[in-house]
Design an enzyme around this catalytic site. Structure first.
Site, PDB file in Angstrom:
ATOM      1  N   ASN A 107      10.207 104.496  75.767  1.00 38.63           N
ATOM      2  CA  ASN A 107      10.231 103.025  75.726  1.00 38.63           C
ATOM      3  C   ASN A 107      11.573 102.538  75.186  1.00 38.63           C
ATOM      4  O   ASN A 107      12.234 101.689  75.776  1.00 38.63           O
ATOM      5  CB  ASN A 107       9.108 102.476  74.839  1.00 38.63           C
ATOM      6  N   ASP A 108      11.953 103.106  74.049  1.00 42.53           N
ATOM      7  CA  ASP A 108      13.240 102.708  73.487  1.00 42.53           C
ATOM      8  C   ASP A 108      14.392 103.378  74.210  1.00 42.53           C
ATOM      9  O   ASP A 108      15.457 102.784  74.373  1.00 42.53           O
ATOM     10  CB  ASP A 108      13.286 103.024  71.985  1.00 42.53           C
ATOM     11  N   GLU A 155      15.008 108.823  71.155  1.00 44.74           N
ATOM     12  CA  GLU A 155      14.861 107.511  71.792  1.00 44.74           C
ATOM     13  C   GLU A 155      16.160 106.722  71.805  1.00 44.74           C
ATOM     14  O   GLU A 155      16.170 105.521  72.076  1.00 44.74           O
ATOM     15  CB  GLU A 155      13.703 106.714  71.172  1.00 44.74           C
ATOM     16  N   ARG A 189      13.338  95.396  75.682  1.00 44.71           N
ATOM     17  CA  ARG A 189      12.004  95.717  76.199  1.00 44.71           C
ATOM     18  C   ARG A 189      10.999  94.595  75.968  1.00 44.71           C
ATOM     19  O   ARG A 189       9.921  94.578  76.541  1.00 44.71           O
ATOM     20  CB  ARG A 189      11.492  97.036  75.597  1.00 44.71           C
ATOM     21  N   HIS A 198       4.660  96.199  72.100  1.00 42.79           N
ATOM     22  CA  HIS A 198       3.645  96.986  71.402  1.00 42.79           C
ATOM     23  C   HIS A 198       2.244  96.450  71.619  1.00 42.79           C
ATOM     24  O   HIS A 198       1.270  97.179  71.524  1.00 42.79           O
ATOM     25  CB  HIS A 198       3.997  97.112  69.923  1.00 42.79           C
ATOM     26  N   ARG A 208       1.369 105.933  65.232  1.00 43.44           N
ATOM     27  CA  ARG A 208       2.357 104.933  64.832  1.00 43.44           C
ATOM     28  C   ARG A 208       1.972 104.405  63.445  1.00 43.44           C
ATOM     29  O   ARG A 208       1.282 103.403  63.321  1.00 43.44           O
ATOM     30  CB  ARG A 208       2.391 103.781  65.846  1.00 43.44           C
ATOM     31  N   CYS A 265       6.387 110.973  74.230  1.00 41.96           N
ATOM     32  CA  CYS A 265       5.316 110.139  73.680  1.00 41.96           C
ATOM     33  C   CYS A 265       5.488 108.674  74.060  1.00 41.96           C
ATOM     34  O   CYS A 265       4.679 107.831  73.702  1.00 41.96           O
ATOM     35  CB  CYS A 265       5.202 110.297  72.169  1.00 41.96           C
TER      36      CYS A 265
HETATM   37  C1  PEP Z   1       9.144 104.803  72.288  1.00 42.07           C
HETATM   38  O1  PEP Z   1      10.121 104.121  71.952  1.00 42.07           O
HETATM   39  O2  PEP Z   1       9.014 105.315  73.423  1.00 42.07           O
HETATM   40  C2  PEP Z   1       8.051 105.050  71.329  1.00 42.07           C
HETATM   41  C3  PEP Z   1       7.089 105.902  71.600  1.00 42.07           C
HETATM   42  O3  PEP Z   1       8.048 104.315  70.183  1.00 42.07           O
HETATM   43  P1  PEP Z   1       7.630 102.759  70.133  1.00 42.07           P
HETATM   44  O4  PEP Z   1       7.100 102.384  71.488  1.00 42.07           O
HETATM   45  O5  PEP Z   1       6.608 102.602  69.076  1.00 42.07           O
HETATM   46  O6  PEP Z   1       8.915 102.094  69.811  1.00 42.07           O
HETATM   47 MG    MG Z   2      10.392 103.630  69.883  1.00 40.98          MG
END
Ligand code: PEP
Ligand code: MG
Length: 547
Positions: free
Chosen positions: A452-453, A429, A463, A188, A295, A500
Site C-alpha cells: 500500500n505504501d 514499504e 493513497r 485504512h 496493526r 502484507c
Molecule cells: C502497507 O503499507 O502496505 C501496509 C501493510 O501498511 P498500512 O496499510 O497499515 O500502511
Molecule cells: Mg504501510
C-alpha cells in the site's frame, strides 16, 4: 428506487436498513423536568437494560475472544452499580430537576476526569470506561439502542467519510456494509472493511439525509452499487445473488485444514491481517496459518491516552495464546498520516504521509517505543510472537532499533522480568528499503512488503486521495519488479519474504507471487480460503513456462 454508484472496496451483498452515521459524540441537552420520580425510574430502567446488554456482550466475547478480553464487560456492569456513580446521577436529577441524560452525561464527565487525573495507570485507564458506560446509558435513554451508530439492528452504514479511529470502534455485528461519499480504496477504513469481510463502497455520491436514512438498502459490493428503496425485482435478484454467494462461501469451507501447496509441491504461508483482537474469531474461522500483520496502532487509536505496557501486554499475550503456537507478527505502532491520535500531540504537517510517522515517531520518542517493546517482549514468552518495524528506509534505522531493543532487554534483565526471543523483521514499504534490500536482509529475520505504501511512495500518489484512485496502479511493472527484487534479496540472505499489503490478496496475482517465490501472503481473513483454492490449483512450473 434510487441507484448510486461508488467504488468497490469489498464484494458481497448486504440487504438492510440504511443508517446515516453522524460524526462526533452524542449531544446531550439539559432539559428541565417536572416529575423527578419518573426521571429517576427512567434512569433505573436504562441502567437495567445496559446491564443486560453488557451481559450479552460478555457472553459473546467469552466465546469469540476468551475470558481475559470479555472481562471488560463484567467490569462495566460492576461500574454501573457503583454507589458513588449512581448517587451522583440521582442527586443531579433531584437537585437540579433535569433530565436523566444530562445527569448521566455530567456525572460521566466528572468521574472520568477524576479517574484521568489519578496516579495509578490502572485507575487512569478507567476514565474511558466511565465514558463508555455513560454513553451506553445515554444511548438507551434516547432510544438509540446498543451501539455507537444509533442503530438497533444491523444496518448499512452510510457516511461522508470514516476515520480509522471511528471505523474500528463500530460494533461489527451491527454493521452490514459501509458506504462512504468520500474515502479512497487504499485508506485504512477500506482496509478495515476488508478485514471485516463486509460489502463496502467508497466514493459514492449519495445524499446523507432523510431520503436515505432509515430506508431499505441493498449494497452490491462487487458491482459498486447501492440501491435505496429497491423495487421488488431488484430486491429479488439481489436476494438470489446473496444466496449464491453464500453457497460459494460454504464450498470454500471444505478447504479448511488443507495445506497451501501447489500442484507441483510449492508451499506458501497464508496468514491473516488484523487490526484488533476482535478480528481473531474470523482469523480462526478462516483457518489462517498465522497472523502476518497485527496493526498495533489500532490499540492506540481506540484509546484516549497512551495504552499502558500492561494493557498492551495483555492484548499481545491474548493474541499469542489464542493463535496457539502459530506465528503472530505484531507491527509496532504506525501512527501518523491518516492514523492520527490527538494525545500524541503531533505538530501540523503539510505532508503527513511523508512526515513523522511510524518508526520515525518511535525513534524520536523512545519512551513510547520502549513501552510497546517491553509489552511485546514480555508477551513473546507466551506464544510465537514476531515483531515487525514499519516504514524503514535504511540500515541505520535498523541499527538504532537494535540499540533500543538492547536497552529494553537490559532493563528487563535487571528487573528480573521474563521475556521470549521473538523474531524481528521489517516492512518493506519504501523504495529506499527495496534498493538497500541486500544490506537490510543481513540485519533482520524476515521482510514483509507493504504494497500500500510502497505503491504510494513509488508512484508518488497519495493513497488517501480518492481522485487519484485511477492512477494508483499497484500492478505497475515498477511495483511488481520491486516485489521480485525484495524476494531475491531476502533469499540471498537466507530469510523469508512475504506481502502484507492489500496487493497480497489480489487473486489475479497469486500465481505471479508463487512464481516470484514469495514465501508468505498475509491477507484479510475472508481472502484466505479463496487464495488457498488458487494455490492448490496452480502448477507453478507450467505457469512460469507460459508467462
Ligand atoms: C502497507 O503499507 O502496505 C501496509 C501493510 O501498511 P498500512 O496499510 O497499515 O500502511
Ligand atoms: Mg504501510
Amino acid at each position: 428506487m434510487e441507484i448510486y454508484n461508488g467504488k468497490s472496496v469489498f464484494g458481497g451483498i448486504a440487504i438492510g436498513r440504511i443508517s446515516v452515521y453522524k460524526k462526533g459524540e452524542q449531544q446531550v441537552k439539559r432539559n428541565r423536568i417536572t416529575d423527578v420520580d419518573a426521571e429517576l425510574s427512567r434512569f433505573e430502567d436504562a441502567k437495567k437494560t445496559a446491564i443486560e446488554q453488557l451481559q450479552g456482550l460478555y457472553d459473546k466475547a467469552l466465546k469469540e475472544v476468551g475470558e481475559a478480553n470479555a472481562a471488560i464487560f463484567e467490569v462495566h456492569q460492576m461500574m454501573l452499580d457503583d454507589g458513588d456513580y449512581n448517587e451522583s446521577i440521582a442527586n443531579i436529577i433531584k437537585s437540579q430537576e433535569v433530565n436523566a441524560e444530562y445527569a448521566v452525561a455530567s456525572t460521566g464527565d466528572n468521574f472520568s476526569q477524576m479517574f484521568a487525573a489519578m496516579e495509578d495507570d490502572y485507575m487512569r485507564a478507567r476514565a474511558a470506561d466511565i465514558k463508555d458506560i455513560s454513553e451506553r446509558i445515554i444511548s438507551i435513554l434516547s432510544g438509540k439502542g446498543d451501539n455507537a451508530i444509533g442503530a438497533d439492528e444491523p444496518a448499512i452504514i452510510v457516511a461522508d467519510d470514516l476515520a480509522p479511529s471511528e471505523t474500528v470502534q463500530l460494533d461489527k455485528d451491527m454493521v452490514l456494509s459501509f458506504v462512504t461519499v468520500h474515502g479512497s480504496l487504499n485508506s485504512h477504513t477500506a482496509i478495515l472493511a476488508r478485514t471485516m469481510a463486509i460489502p463496502a463502497l467508497v466514493g459514492t455520491p449519495l445524499p446523507l439525509d432523510e431520503s436515505v436514512d432509515g430506508k431499505l438498502g441493498v449494497v452490491d459490493g462487487a458491482a459498486g452499487v447501492i440501491y435505496v428503496d429497491p423495487d421488488e425485482k431488484t430486491l429479488e435478484a439481489m436476494k438470489k445473488k446473496q444466496q449464491e454467494e453464500l453457497q460459494k462461501k460454504e464450498l470454500l469451507q471444505s478447504l479448511k485444514g488443507k495445506e497451501n501447496i501447489t500442484l507441483d509441491g510449492q508451499k506458501i504461508m497464508l496468514y491473516a491481517n488484523i487490526g484488533n483482537i476482535k478480528d481473531l474469531a474470523t482469523v480462526l474461522q478462516n483457518d489462517a496459518g498465522g497472523i502476518g500483520l497485527f496493526r498495533s496502532e489500532f490499540i492506540y487509536l481506540e484509546s484516549e491516552d497512551y495504552p499502558t505496557e500492561e494493557e498492551q501486554f495483555l492484548i499481545y499475550k491474548q493474541v499469542a495464546e489464542t493463535m496457539a503456537g502459530r506465528r503472530v507478527i505484531i507491527r509496532t505502532l504506525d501512527i501518523g498520516a491518516d492514523k492520527q491520535c490527538d494525545y500524541f500531540e503531533m505538530e501540523h504537517e503539510e505532508n503527513p504521509a511523508m512526515g513523522c510517522r511510524a518508526i520515525r515517531i518511535c525513534l524520536t520518542r523512545p519512551e513510547i517505543f520502549k513501552t510497546q517493546l517491553r509489552a511485546l517482549f514480555r508477551a513473546s514468552a507466551y506464544g510465537n510472537i514476531a515483531i515487525m518495524y514499519p516504514m524503514i528506509t535504511s540500515v541505520k534505522e535498523v541499527k538504532k532499533i537494535k540499540e533500543i531493543v538492547a536497552e529494553v532487554k537490559a532493563e528487563m534483565d535487571a528487573a528480573g522480568i521474563p521475556y521470549g526471543n521473538p523474531e524481528q523483521g521489517i516492512m518493506i514499504e519504501t523504495p529506499a528499503a527495496v534498493i538497500v534490500g541486500n544490506e537490510l536482509a543481513k540485519e533482520v529475520d524476515f521482510f514483509s512488503i507493504g504494497t500500500n505504501d510502497l505503491t504510494q511512495y513509488t508512484l508518488a500518489i497519495d493513497r488517501q486521495n480518492t481522485k487519484l484512485d485511477e492512477f494508483y496502479d499497484s500492478h505497475h511493472p515498477a511495483i511488481l519488479r520491486m516485489i521480485s527484487m525484495v524476494v531475491e534479496s531476502a533469499h540471498k540472505a537466507g530469510i523469508w519474504a512475504g506481502i502484507c499489503g492489500e496487493l497480497g490478496a489480489d487473486q489475479t496475482l497469486t500465481k505471479e507471487f508463487l512464481a516470484m517465490g514469495v514465501d508468505e501472503l498475509s491477507v484479510s481473513p475472508g481472502s484466505i480460503l479463496p487464495i488457498r483454492k488458487i494455490i492448490m490449483e496452480t502448477d507453478v512450473a507450467k505457469y512460469k513456462a507460459g508467462r
